[in-house]
Design a protein around this motif. Structure first.
Motif, PDB file in Angstrom:
ATOM      1  N   PRO A  40      37.688  31.593  46.397  1.00 19.13           N
ATOM      2  CA  PRO A  40      37.923  33.049  46.334  1.00 19.13           C
ATOM      3  C   PRO A  40      37.372  33.738  45.072  1.00 19.13           C
ATOM      4  O   PRO A  40      36.985  34.898  45.126  1.00 19.13           O
ATOM      5  CB  PRO A  40      39.448  33.177  46.400  1.00 19.13           C
ATOM      6  CG  PRO A  40      39.993  31.813  46.178  1.00 19.13           C
ATOM      7  CD  PRO A  40      38.928  30.830  46.542  1.00 19.13           C
ATOM      8  N   THR A  41      37.320  33.021  43.954  1.00 19.92           N
ATOM      9  CA  THR A  41      36.841  33.649  42.704  1.00 19.92           C
ATOM     10  C   THR A  41      35.423  34.198  42.862  1.00 19.92           C
ATOM     11  O   THR A  41      35.059  35.197  42.246  1.00 19.92           O
ATOM     12  CB  THR A  41      36.910  32.643  41.532  1.00 19.92           C
ATOM     13  OG1 THR A  41      38.252  32.175  41.415  1.00 19.92           O
ATOM     14  CG2 THR A  41      36.465  33.263  40.215  1.00 19.92           C
ATOM     15  N   ARG A  71      34.307  35.804  45.192  1.00 18.02           N
ATOM     16  CA  ARG A  71      34.352  37.099  45.881  1.00 18.02           C
ATOM     17  C   ARG A  71      35.133  38.157  45.092  1.00 18.02           C
ATOM     18  O   ARG A  71      35.347  39.265  45.595  1.00 18.02           O
ATOM     19  CB  ARG A  71      34.957  36.927  47.281  1.00 18.02           C
ATOM     20  CG  ARG A  71      34.023  36.231  48.265  1.00 18.02           C
ATOM     21  CD  ARG A  71      32.693  36.902  48.383  1.00 18.02           C
ATOM     22  NE  ARG A  71      31.828  36.404  49.454  1.00 18.02           N
ATOM     23  CZ  ARG A  71      30.616  36.920  49.693  1.00 18.02           C
ATOM     24  NH1 ARG A  71      30.151  37.881  48.918  1.00 18.02           N
ATOM     25  NH2 ARG A  71      29.871  36.457  50.682  1.00 18.02           N
ATOM     26  N   GLU A  72      35.520  37.825  43.875  1.00 13.40           N
ATOM     27  CA  GLU A  72      36.247  38.809  43.047  1.00 13.40           C
ATOM     28  C   GLU A  72      35.268  39.669  42.262  1.00 13.40           C
ATOM     29  O   GLU A  72      34.141  39.231  41.984  1.00 13.40           O
ATOM     30  CB  GLU A  72      37.145  38.079  42.039  1.00 13.40           C
ATOM     31  CG  GLU A  72      38.381  37.439  42.643  1.00 13.40           C
ATOM     32  CD  GLU A  72      39.184  36.668  41.602  1.00 13.40           C
ATOM     33  OE1 GLU A  72      40.050  35.883  42.002  1.00 13.40           O
ATOM     34  OE2 GLU A  72      38.915  36.842  40.379  1.00 13.40           O
ATOM     35  N   VAL A  73      35.696  40.878  41.899  1.00 15.13           N
ATOM     36  CA  VAL A  73      34.920  41.676  40.932  1.00 15.13           C
ATOM     37  C   VAL A  73      35.442  41.248  39.559  1.00 15.13           C
ATOM     38  O   VAL A  73      36.639  41.397  39.270  1.00 15.13           O
ATOM     39  CB  VAL A  73      35.141  43.185  41.157  1.00 15.13           C
ATOM     40  CG1 VAL A  73      34.420  43.988  40.075  1.00 15.13           C
ATOM     41  CG2 VAL A  73      34.637  43.583  42.548  1.00 15.13           C
ATOM     42  N   ALA A  74      34.563  40.662  38.758  1.00 16.87           N
ATOM     43  CA  ALA A  74      34.990  40.106  37.462  1.00 16.87           C
ATOM     44  C   ALA A  74      35.331  41.224  36.465  1.00 16.87           C
ATOM     45  O   ALA A  74      34.860  42.354  36.583  1.00 16.87           O
ATOM     46  CB  ALA A  74      33.888  39.223  36.907  1.00 16.87           C
ATOM     47  N   LYS A  75      36.153  40.853  35.490  1.00 13.51           N
ATOM     48  CA  LYS A  75      36.625  41.844  34.501  1.00 13.51           C
ATOM     49  C   LYS A  75      35.675  41.950  33.310  1.00 13.51           C
ATOM     50  O   LYS A  75      35.093  40.958  32.878  1.00 13.51           O
ATOM     51  CB  LYS A  75      38.019  41.444  33.996  1.00 13.51           C
ATOM     52  CG  LYS A  75      39.049  41.679  35.100  1.00 13.51           C
ATOM     53  CD  LYS A  75      40.391  41.085  34.837  1.00 13.51           C
ATOM     54  CE  LYS A  75      41.181  41.093  36.123  1.00 13.51           C
ATOM     55  NZ  LYS A  75      40.402  40.409  37.237  1.00 13.51           N
ATOM     56  N   ASN A  89      30.007  40.773  40.603  1.00 11.80           N
ATOM     57  CA  ASN A  89      30.543  41.781  41.530  1.00 11.80           C
ATOM     58  C   ASN A  89      31.017  41.171  42.842  1.00 11.80           C
ATOM     59  O   ASN A  89      31.271  41.882  43.817  1.00 11.80           O
ATOM     60  CB  ASN A  89      29.479  42.864  41.804  1.00 11.80           C
ATOM     61  CG  ASN A  89      29.217  43.710  40.561  1.00 11.80           C
ATOM     62  OD1 ASN A  89      30.133  43.993  39.787  1.00 11.80           O
ATOM     63  ND2 ASN A  89      27.964  44.060  40.331  1.00 11.80           N
ATOM     64  N   GLY A  90      31.075  39.818  42.902  1.00 15.21           N
ATOM     65  CA  GLY A  90      31.576  39.141  44.100  1.00 15.21           C
ATOM     66  C   GLY A  90      30.596  39.126  45.258  1.00 15.21           C
ATOM     67  O   GLY A  90      30.995  38.949  46.416  1.00 15.21           O
ATOM     68  N   PRO A 142      31.902  33.668  36.804  1.00 19.38           N
ATOM     69  CA  PRO A 142      32.737  33.390  37.992  1.00 19.38           C
ATOM     70  C   PRO A 142      32.406  32.066  38.679  1.00 19.38           C
ATOM     71  O   PRO A 142      33.266  31.473  39.330  1.00 19.38           O
ATOM     72  CB  PRO A 142      32.444  34.582  38.911  1.00 19.38           C
ATOM     73  CG  PRO A 142      32.075  35.684  37.969  1.00 19.38           C
ATOM     74  CD  PRO A 142      31.305  35.010  36.868  1.00 19.38           C
ATOM     75  N   ASP A 160      34.712  29.561  37.755  1.00 21.97           N
ATOM     76  CA  ASP A 160      36.083  29.991  38.046  1.00 21.97           C
ATOM     77  C   ASP A 160      36.666  30.793  36.880  1.00 21.97           C
ATOM     78  O   ASP A 160      37.874  30.719  36.601  1.00 21.97           O
ATOM     79  CB  ASP A 160      36.971  28.780  38.387  1.00 21.97           C
ATOM     80  CG  ASP A 160      38.248  29.208  39.112  1.00 21.97           C
ATOM     81  OD1 ASP A 160      39.181  28.396  39.196  1.00 21.97           O
ATOM     82  OD2 ASP A 160      38.313  30.389  39.543  1.00 21.97           O
ATOM     83  N   SER A 203      36.689  34.647  35.832  1.00 21.09           N
ATOM     84  CA  SER A 203      36.336  35.957  36.385  1.00 21.09           C
ATOM     85  C   SER A 203      36.089  36.988  35.274  1.00 21.09           C
ATOM     86  O   SER A 203      36.851  37.941  35.099  1.00 21.09           O
ATOM     87  CB  SER A 203      37.455  36.412  37.322  1.00 21.09           C
ATOM     88  OG  SER A 203      36.949  37.376  38.224  1.00 21.09           O
TER      89      SER A 203
END
Ligand SMILES: CC(C)(C)[C@H](NC(=O)Nc1cc(F)cc(F)c1)C(=O)N(CC(=O)NO)CC1CCCC1
Ligand SMILES: [Zn+2]
Length: 187
Positions: free
Chosen positions: A13-14, A16-20, A163-164, A64, A67, A69
């Motif tokens: 899943p990471t 597909r996350e928008v990273a900080k 940006n996932g 990402p 893992d 983000s």
């Protein structure tokens, strides 16, 4: 030291996350991470070390994929043209941002792959041929660079990761090798 075991694969899943965004100037921890990401890319392009550590020859890596983000990417692209020795790019970017891009588009003639994707996904990945990127370096200095062709493709691929977005999101399944007029094919 980063090896392939540290790289998460599609389905995690990471990816597909928008990273900080990271604090600027980068913390010691984030500077160290950037250095380790760059070391991985250099090792992966060293025939002896790549063999020893079973590394795929990498030209770019995004946090990402480890893992983590955070909006940190590393790119290490050798100058592919011996006539132009400094036509490559080697840098770690904190909070990279595409400020502008050409209307002209480009793609790699071979299509794309990914260190986080253990399968071939055929098809052209059409991206901007030229981009202007701003980012912060490890010292916290704001940089602004213009990239074209292969360097631009690599940086867009890595910014997609924070940006996932995965490269195959850009491939039209029904017509993977159809190109609009004017798209530059980079061999
Ligand atoms: C997926 C993989 C095939 C490992 C790809 N490597 C690559 O292009 N190697 C290469 C190319 C050269 F021109 C010279 C050289 F020394 C090594 C890569 O690192 N990436 C980066 C990645 O997966 N980042 O998340 C995929 C590329 C596809 C288009 C841009 C980056
Ligand atoms: Zn990738």
């Amino acid at each position: 030291m980063i090896t392939m075991d540290d790289i998460i694969r599609e389905g995690h899943p990471t990816l597909r996350e928008v990273a900080k965004e990271v604090p600027i100037p980068p913390t010691e921890e984030d500077v160290k991470l950037g250095e380790e990401m760059m070391e991985f890319l250099k090792n992966s392009q060293d025939p002896v070390k790549a063999e020893e550590l079973h590394l795929r020859g990498g030209v770019g890596l995004a946090a990402p994929q480890l893992d983590i983000s955070k909006r940190i990417i590393a790119v290490h692209v050798p100058s592919l043209d011996p006539e132009k020795p400094d036509s490559g790019i080697s840098t770690v970017m904190y909070n990279p941002k595409i400020l502008s891009h050409s209307v002209q588009q480009a793609c790699l003639g071979e299509g794309e792959g990914c260190l986080s994707v253990d399968r071939e996904v055929p098809g052209y990945v059409v991206r901007a041929a030229r981009i202007t990127v701003s980012y912060y370096d490890a010292e916290g200095n704001k940089q602004k660079i213009r990239l074209k062709n292969y360097n631009a493709i690599v940086v867009q691929h890595e910014i997609d990761h924070i940006n996932g977005v995965m490269f195959y999101d850009h491939i039209d399944e029904k017509t993977p090798f159809t190109l609009d007029d004017g798209v530059l094919v980079i061999e």
